[in-house]
Design a protein around this motif. Structure first.
Motif, mmCIF file in Angstrom:
data_model
loop_
_atom_site.group_PDB
_atom_site.id
_atom_site.type_symbol
_atom_site.label_atom_id
_atom_site.label_comp_id
_atom_site.label_asym_id
_atom_site.label_seq_id
_atom_site.Cartn_x
_atom_site.Cartn_y
_atom_site.Cartn_z
ATOM 1 N N MET A 1 0.842 -1.175 0.000
ATOM 2 C CA MET A 1 0.000 0.000 0.000
ATOM 3 C C MET A 1 0.890 1.241 0.000
ATOM 4 S SD MET A 1 -2.808 0.975 2.823
ATOM 5 C CE MET A 1 -4.022 2.174 2.475
ATOM 6 N N ALA A 2 0.608 2.178 -0.889
ATOM 7 C CA ALA A 2 1.398 3.397 -1.003
ATOM 8 C C ALA A 2 0.986 4.410 0.061
ATOM 9 C CB ALA A 2 1.220 4.011 -2.380
ATOM 10 N N VAL A 3 1.944 5.197 0.492
ATOM 11 C CA VAL A 3 1.690 6.261 1.453
ATOM 12 C C VAL A 3 1.839 7.590 0.722
ATOM 13 C CG1 VAL A 3 2.504 7.365 3.566
ATOM 14 C CG2 VAL A 3 2.569 4.880 3.353
ATOM 15 N N GLU A 4 0.839 8.451 0.851
ATOM 16 C CA GLU A 4 0.872 9.754 0.194
ATOM 17 C C GLU A 4 0.998 10.841 1.256
ATOM 18 O OE1 GLU A 4 -1.879 12.572 -2.663
ATOM 19 O OE2 GLU A 4 -2.398 10.479 -2.412
ATOM 20 N N ILE A 5 1.984 11.714 1.075
ATOM 21 C CA ILE A 5 2.190 12.817 2.004
ATOM 22 C C ILE A 5 1.417 14.020 1.480
ATOM 23 C CG2 ILE A 5 3.890 14.376 3.023
ATOM 24 C CD1 ILE A 5 5.939 12.102 2.684
ATOM 25 N N LYS A 6 0.476 14.502 2.244
ATOM 26 C CA LYS A 6 -0.346 15.638 1.843
ATOM 27 C C LYS A 6 0.315 16.968 2.191
ATOM 28 C CE LYS A 6 -4.112 13.397 0.546
ATOM 29 N NZ LYS A 6 -4.842 13.549 -0.667
ATOM 30 N N GLU A 7 1.080 16.995 3.252
ATOM 31 C CA GLU A 7 1.703 18.235 3.694
ATOM 32 C C GLU A 7 3.030 17.910 4.371
ATOM 33 O OE1 GLU A 7 0.880 21.826 6.868
ATOM 34 O OE2 GLU A 7 -0.794 20.656 6.138
ATOM 35 N N MET A 8 4.027 18.732 4.111
ATOM 36 C CA MET A 8 5.316 18.532 4.737
ATOM 37 C C MET A 8 5.809 19.888 5.242
ATOM 38 S SD MET A 8 8.902 16.888 3.297
ATOM 39 C CE MET A 8 8.396 17.115 1.654
ATOM 40 N N VAL A 9 6.208 19.937 6.496
ATOM 41 C CA VAL A 9 6.715 21.168 7.100
ATOM 42 C C VAL A 9 8.201 20.972 7.351
ATOM 43 C CG1 VAL A 9 6.565 22.722 9.066
ATOM 44 C CG2 VAL A 9 4.492 21.639 8.176
ATOM 45 N N ILE A 10 9.007 21.882 6.803
ATOM 46 C CA ILE A 10 10.450 21.809 6.971
ATOM 47 C C ILE A 10 10.901 23.060 7.704
ATOM 48 C CG2 ILE A 10 12.669 21.711 5.794
ATOM 49 C CD1 ILE A 10 11.189 20.376 3.460
ATOM 50 N N ARG A 11 11.650 22.872 8.776
ATOM 51 C CA ARG A 11 12.182 23.995 9.549
ATOM 52 C C ARG A 11 13.686 23.814 9.660
ATOM 53 N NH1 ARG A 11 7.683 24.615 14.305
ATOM 54 N NH2 ARG A 11 5.962 24.873 12.871
ATOM 55 N N ALA A 12 14.398 24.913 9.582
ATOM 56 C CA ALA A 12 15.855 24.861 9.693
ATOM 57 C C ALA A 12 16.341 26.060 10.495
ATOM 58 C CB ALA A 12 16.483 24.875 8.310
ATOM 59 N N THR A 13 17.422 25.862 11.204
ATOM 60 C CA THR A 13 18.067 26.936 11.938
ATOM 61 C C THR A 13 19.490 27.048 11.424
ATOM 62 O OG1 THR A 13 16.740 26.428 13.889
ATOM 63 C CG2 THR A 13 18.697 27.772 14.226
ATOM 64 N N ILE A 14 19.871 28.243 11.026
ATOM 65 C CA ILE A 14 21.206 28.474 10.500
ATOM 66 C C ILE A 14 22.025 29.174 11.566
ATOM 67 C CG2 ILE A 14 22.539 29.614 8.705
ATOM 68 C CD1 ILE A 14 19.991 29.426 6.987
ATOM 69 N N VAL A 15 23.140 28.547 11.923
ATOM 70 C CA VAL A 15 24.019 29.096 12.948
ATOM 71 C C VAL A 15 25.419 29.171 12.368
ATOM 72 C CG1 VAL A 15 24.931 28.768 15.267
ATOM 73 C CG2 VAL A 15 22.607 28.037 14.730
ATOM 74 N N ALA A 16 26.010 30.354 12.395
ATOM 75 C CA ALA A 16 27.377 30.527 11.907
ATOM 76 C C ALA A 16 28.351 30.057 12.975
ATOM 77 C CB ALA A 16 27.633 31.988 11.557
ATOM 78 N N ASP A 17 29.459 29.451 12.543
ATOM 79 C CA ASP A 17 30.499 29.039 13.483
ATOM 80 C C ASP A 17 31.101 30.273 14.146
ATOM 81 O OD1 ASP A 17 30.154 26.404 12.859
ATOM 82 O OD2 ASP A 17 31.756 26.373 11.357
#
Length: 54
Positions: A1-17
């Motif tokens: 059975m296939a799984v369908e993703i209706k919504e995807m939330v991507i969060r990222a935090t950018i930190v400089a060294d």
């Protein structure tokens, strides 16, 4: 059975060294958030378009 993703939330935090390789503080890097968002959206749309071709 296939799984369908209706919504995807991507969060990222950018930190400089705080220190470079030599142990000295590195110069601040100006990060344009709008440019990062544009690149992320472009990549997500490319993947969606690729998956729709199947």
């Amino acid at each position: 059975m296939a799984v369908e993703i209706k919504e995807m939330v991507i969060r990222a935090t950018i930190v400089a060294d705080k220190q470079g390789e030599s142990g000295q503080p590195s110069t601040p890097v100006a990060v344009d958030q709008n440019e990062i968002i544009k690149e992320c959206v472009k990549e997500v749309l490319r993947v969606i378009k690729k998956n729709n071709r199947r």
